[in-house]
Design a protein around this motif. Structure first.
Motif, PDB file in Angstrom:
ATOM      1  N   ALA A  83      -2.001  16.263  28.059  1.00  0.00           N
ATOM      2  CA  ALA A  83      -2.161  17.719  28.049  1.00  0.00           C
ATOM      3  C   ALA A  83      -3.417  18.141  28.796  1.00  0.00           C
ATOM      4  O   ALA A  83      -3.421  19.141  29.516  1.00  0.00           O
ATOM      5  CB  ALA A  83      -2.195  18.224  26.609  1.00  0.00           C
ATOM      6  N   THR A  84      -4.505  17.381  28.635  1.00  0.00           N
ATOM      7  CA  THR A  84      -5.747  17.709  29.347  1.00  0.00           C
ATOM      8  C   THR A  84      -5.576  17.506  30.842  1.00  0.00           C
ATOM      9  O   THR A  84      -5.945  18.370  31.653  1.00  0.00           O
ATOM     10  CB  THR A  84      -6.910  16.839  28.832  1.00  0.00           C
ATOM     11  N   ALA A  85      -5.022  16.351  31.232  1.00  0.00           N
ATOM     12  CA  ALA A  85      -4.871  16.032  32.650  1.00  0.00           C
ATOM     13  C   ALA A  85      -3.984  17.040  33.366  1.00  0.00           C
ATOM     14  O   ALA A  85      -4.180  17.319  34.562  1.00  0.00           O
ATOM     15  CB  ALA A  85      -4.294  14.621  32.805  1.00  0.00           C
ATOM     16  N   GLY A  86      -3.008  17.604  32.665  1.00  0.00           N
ATOM     17  CA  GLY A  86      -2.063  18.506  33.291  1.00  0.00           C
ATOM     18  C   GLY A  86      -2.542  19.930  33.469  1.00  0.00           C
ATOM     19  O   GLY A  86      -1.842  20.753  34.067  1.00  0.00           O
ATOM     20  N   GLN A  87      -3.727  20.246  32.962  1.00  0.00           N
ATOM     21  CA  GLN A  87      -4.241  21.613  33.088  1.00  0.00           C
ATOM     22  C   GLN A  87      -4.734  21.871  34.510  1.00  0.00           C
ATOM     23  O   GLN A  87      -5.566  21.109  35.036  1.00  0.00           O
ATOM     24  CB  GLN A  87      -5.377  21.850  32.101  1.00  0.00           C
ATOM     25  N   PRO A  88      -4.259  22.932  35.158  1.00  0.00           N
ATOM     26  CA  PRO A  88      -4.690  23.194  36.547  1.00  0.00           C
ATOM     27  C   PRO A  88      -6.120  23.701  36.665  1.00  0.00           C
ATOM     28  O   PRO A  88      -6.745  23.575  37.726  1.00  0.00           O
ATOM     29  CB  PRO A  88      -3.691  24.255  37.013  1.00  0.00           C
ATOM     30  N   VAL A  89      -6.642  24.269  35.595  1.00  0.00           N
ATOM     31  CA  VAL A  89      -8.004  24.809  35.617  1.00  0.00           C
ATOM     32  C   VAL A  89      -9.005  23.668  35.739  1.00  0.00           C
ATOM     33  O   VAL A  89      -8.852  22.624  35.113  1.00  0.00           O
ATOM     34  CB  VAL A  89      -8.276  25.634  34.344  1.00  0.00           C
ATOM     35  N   ALA A  95     -12.200   9.473  31.334  1.00  0.00           N
ATOM     36  CA  ALA A  95     -12.484  10.496  32.338  1.00  0.00           C
ATOM     37  C   ALA A  95     -11.570  10.347  33.544  1.00  0.00           C
ATOM     38  O   ALA A  95     -11.062  11.337  34.091  1.00  0.00           O
ATOM     39  CB  ALA A  95     -13.946  10.409  32.762  1.00  0.00           C
ATOM     40  N   PHE A  96     -11.342   9.124  33.977  1.00  0.00           N
ATOM     41  CA  PHE A  96     -10.458   8.867  35.109  1.00  0.00           C
ATOM     42  C   PHE A  96      -9.041   9.351  34.796  1.00  0.00           C
ATOM     43  O   PHE A  96      -8.389   9.991  35.632  1.00  0.00           O
ATOM     44  CB  PHE A  96     -10.459   7.368  35.424  1.00  0.00           C
ATOM     45  N   ALA A  97      -8.567   9.078  33.589  1.00  0.00           N
ATOM     46  CA  ALA A  97      -7.205   9.442  33.215  1.00  0.00           C
ATOM     47  C   ALA A  97      -7.013  10.944  33.086  1.00  0.00           C
ATOM     48  O   ALA A  97      -5.933  11.475  33.392  1.00  0.00           O
ATOM     49  CB  ALA A  97      -6.826   8.752  31.915  1.00  0.00           C
ATOM     50  N   THR A  98      -8.032  11.633  32.626  1.00  0.00           N
ATOM     51  CA  THR A  98      -7.896  13.062  32.323  1.00  0.00           C
ATOM     52  C   THR A  98      -8.503  13.972  33.390  1.00  0.00           C
ATOM     53  O   THR A  98      -8.456  15.190  33.261  1.00  0.00           O
ATOM     54  CB  THR A  98      -8.553  13.381  30.966  1.00  0.00           C
ATOM     55  N   GLY A  99      -9.074  13.388  34.447  1.00  0.00           N
ATOM     56  CA  GLY A  99      -9.619  14.188  35.536  1.00  0.00           C
ATOM     57  C   GLY A  99     -10.942  14.850  35.230  1.00  0.00           C
ATOM     58  O   GLY A  99     -11.211  15.962  35.696  1.00  0.00           O
ATOM     59  N   CYS A 100     -11.773  14.166  34.440  1.00  0.00           N
ATOM     60  CA  CYS A 100     -13.075  14.733  34.062  1.00  0.00           C
ATOM     61  C   CYS A 100     -14.169  14.168  34.957  1.00  0.00           C
ATOM     62  O   CYS A 100     -14.214  12.960  35.210  1.00  0.00           O
ATOM     63  CB  CYS A 100     -13.408  14.393  32.609  1.00  0.00           C
ATOM     64  N   SER A 101     -15.054  15.026  35.403  1.00  0.00           N
ATOM     65  CA  SER A 101     -16.205  14.567  36.180  1.00  0.00           C
ATOM     66  C   SER A 101     -17.483  14.574  35.360  1.00  0.00           C
ATOM     67  O   SER A 101     -18.519  14.100  35.828  1.00  0.00           O
ATOM     68  CB  SER A 101     -16.397  15.448  37.421  1.00  0.00           C
ATOM     69  N   ARG A 102     -17.404  15.096  34.147  1.00  0.00           N
ATOM     70  CA  ARG A 102     -18.584  15.185  33.298  1.00  0.00           C
ATOM     71  C   ARG A 102     -18.207  14.813  31.875  1.00  0.00           C
ATOM     72  O   ARG A 102     -17.202  15.279  31.351  1.00  0.00           O
ATOM     73  CB  ARG A 102     -19.163  16.600  33.308  1.00  0.00           C
ATOM     74  N   GLY A 103     -19.036  13.963  31.266  1.00  0.00           N
ATOM     75  CA  GLY A 103     -18.807  13.576  29.891  1.00  0.00           C
ATOM     76  C   GLY A 103     -20.048  13.774  29.046  1.00  0.00           C
ATOM     77  O   GLY A 103     -21.175  13.645  29.548  1.00  0.00           O
TER      78      GLY A 103
END
Length: 607
Positions: free
Chosen positions: A252-258, A296-304
């Motif tokens: 669900a997180t990875a699929g968010q376009p924002v 982060a890689f799986a969900t498209g996060c650049s900041r943790g």
């Protein structure tokens, strides 16, 4: 923003503490424009340096961050570790929560009364206070010394005795803090705990020599969708208490376009009786960094963000060291492991003594510089979380399962445990058990088998508290309870965060219930009426029942307890209020803990 600041001015030391963190400003205190999200770090900076936060220091923080003074005061006063009035620079926190209460904390309190007088009194630059759970229940009783200065000092003593806390009061060196207690260390078949006690927690090379970063390389080969598919097929569920499917959350997180997306590792384990995440961070910190990087890689996060409870000084040191070394070696930052465009870094945010900040949306407010109050849902964090962006939140134990899934495969992982509860689970055994510590067993292991691993109880078993203060009591007739999500659900209880707090026949259950009620009263954020009022009414009714007050009708107060409990469960905003009645209800219904009152002693005599 047209701020109406206070007239107070900071001392040179206070200003330096703030400007060292934010960078120098001009002569008027202005300069770079850091955001409001730096409010909590600024409060820590002053409190660490001075020991309390003065109006002048608060004013300077407000000027630098463009935060209204009333807002900043509201945040500073929210956290138990901050002081807004002058106090001694060294503060001793003595745990008097459930495990320490049964382990002899009363003797520590008596020793400090003799050594330093009443709590809060400054005796030569030292004061003391009682504290909720410090997260070292396996070595109860525990005491934590926090001393302001440059640098600030944090010393933990556990198990502690009167001599040890007196030495802390005199600022004497207490000796080296013992390593995390893992009674199974060296046993075959361990997964999450396999490196603890074997690998040097401060050596990245040693971590890699024992399989570290193999999982991240596998993740890069599979790609984000492949990682999420493996986690989903493994049926990994959250280990913080809610047991939500991790794969669904990540998808669900990875699929968010924002954009951007954020990742939060929830390491604010403040549930009384819980200490497993502390053991993982102290004993295997690079595994936490690697697991966060994979997430982060799986969900498209650049900041943790690693949100770490403020009472964990060693975990803080080791996680800082692991993050710094990973960054130096190119395992955090830009193009990690040569993967173009894979940019990710981690920032540690320290909590400051607020149990409610373990709730996933309260963490958002805390990081953003607001009071750590939960948000209503929906919208859910995967849609609008930190800074209003899609956010994945997982606790430490949940994340550390992901490398196991990637290196061993989803099918092999799902082959351990039960159909509805896959993998192994960490349980925090403490209280009146012979070998307390963190234990790792497959889901579905019975409570009896787990207690046998720990050597059994020190006396005749009276009760076991599963899941912590927000969990429930079971009696000795429930020892064959399978420790799985479905097993606990069928038995009408919960595994929660993995607490297994054991009490023998010497335990004073009514007194423990009063402590649980006082805990929820203190830790309620006060945002919603059912919890703010209900936790107070629950404690009042319990005190009347336990104390056998002449103006108390046992039946009336039991009825009131049930009515208040239902109201909190049905209408509180977050899990704190919704679960505040659980342990009390289970003790009354399953153990008859309040039947017949307290045998002639008053509440005041017992507490």
């Amino acid at each position: 923003m047209d701020l109406h600041l206070l007239s107070s001015t900071p001392t040179a030391v206070e200003q330096a503490a703030i400007d060292d963190l934010l960078g120098p400003g001009d002569g008027n205190g202005h300069g770079p424009a850091p955001g409001r999200d730096q409010l909590l770090p600024c409060l820590h900076a002053v409190n660490d340096r001075i020991g309390w936060i003065s109006p002048g220091a608060l004013n300077h923080i407000c000027r630098r961050l463009s935060v209204p003074p009333a807002d900043a005061y509201g945040v500073a006063s929210f956290y138990a570790l901050f002081a807004l009035r002058p106090r001694a620079p060294r503060v001793l926190h003595v745990c008097d929560d459930l495990a320490c209460r049964t382990g002899g904390s009363a003797e520590l309190v008596d020793a400090l009364h003799r050594e330093l007088g009443p709590p809060g009194e400054d005796r030569g630059g030292v004061t003391w206070t009682t504290s909720p759970c410090l997260g070292v229940c396996e070595r109860a009783p525990a005491a934590l010394s926090l001393a302001a200065g440059d640098p600030a000092e944090a010393r933990l003593v556990a198990p502690a005795d009167g001599e040890a806390v007196a030495a802390l009061a005199r600022a004497e060196e207490p000796g080296e803090e013992p390593e995390p207690v893992v009674p199974q260390a060296g046993s075959s078949g361990l997964a999450l705990l396999r490196r603890i006690g074997v690998v040097d927690p401060e050596s990245l090379d040693d971590y890699r020599a024992h399989g570290g970063y193999t999982a991240l390389r596998t993740a890069l080969r599979l790609g984000p969708a492949g990682v999420i598919r493996e986690v989903t097929e493994a049926n990994l569920t959250g280990r913080g208490g809610a047991a939500f499917p991790t794969g669904r959350k990540w998808e669900a997180t990875a699929g968010q376009p924002v954009r951007p997306h954020y990742l939060i590792c929830n390491a604010d384990e403040s549930e009384p009786g819980t200490f497993k995440d502390r053991v993982l961070m102290e004993g295997d910190p690079f595994a936490v960094v690697e697991a966060m990087t994979i997430a982060a890689f799986a969900t498209g996060c650049s900041r943790g963000y690693l949100y770490l409870r403020g009472e964990y000084p060693r975990a803080l040191r080791r996680m800082r060291g692991a993050i710094d070394r990973a960054r130096e070696r190119g395992l955090l930052g830009r193009d990690i492991l040569g993967e173009p465009g894979f940019d990710f870094d981690i920032e540690i945010r320290r909590g400051a003594g607020a149990y409610i900040c373990g709730e996933e949306t309260a963490i958002f407010n805390s990081i953003e510089g607001y009071r750590g109050e939960p948000r209503t849902k929906p919208p859910f964090p995967v849609e609008r979380g930190l800074f209003g962006k899609p956010t994945a939140v997982n606790n430490v134990e949940t994340l550390l399962n992901v490398p196991l899934i990637l290196t061993g495969g989803a099918a092999a992982y799902a082959g351990t445990g039960t159909g509805g509860s896959t993998g192994t689970r960490l349980f925090c055994l403490s209280g009146q058990v012979r070998r307390p510590g963190v234990y790792e067993v497959p889901f579905g292991t019975t409570l009896r088998a787990l207690l046998d691993l720990a050597g059994g109880t020190t006396g005749e078993l009276r009760a076991v508290l599963l899941g912590g203060a927000a969990g429930g009591f079971v009696g000795p007739d429930r020892l064959d309870l399978p420790l799985s999500l479905e097993g606990a659900r069928e038995a009408g209880t919960t595994l929660g965060s993995g607490v297994v707090l054991v009490f023998d026949e010497t335990a004073d259950l009514p007194d423990l219930l009063l402590r649980i009620a006082a805990f929820f009263r203190d830790e309620s954020c006060g945002q919603c009426v059912p919890c703010r009022v209900g936790t107070v009414r629950q404690e009042e009714a319990l005190r009347r029942l336990v104390g056998q007050r002449v103006n108390s009708s046992g039946e009336d107060d039991l009825a009131l307890l049930r009515e208040v409990g239902r109201a909190m469960r049905d209408s509180s905003i977050c899990g704190l209020g919704q679960t505040a009645w659980n342990a009390v209800e289970s003790a009354i219904d399953s153990l008859g803990a309040l039947s017949g009152g307290a045998s002639g002693t008053t509440t005041e005599e017992r507490v």
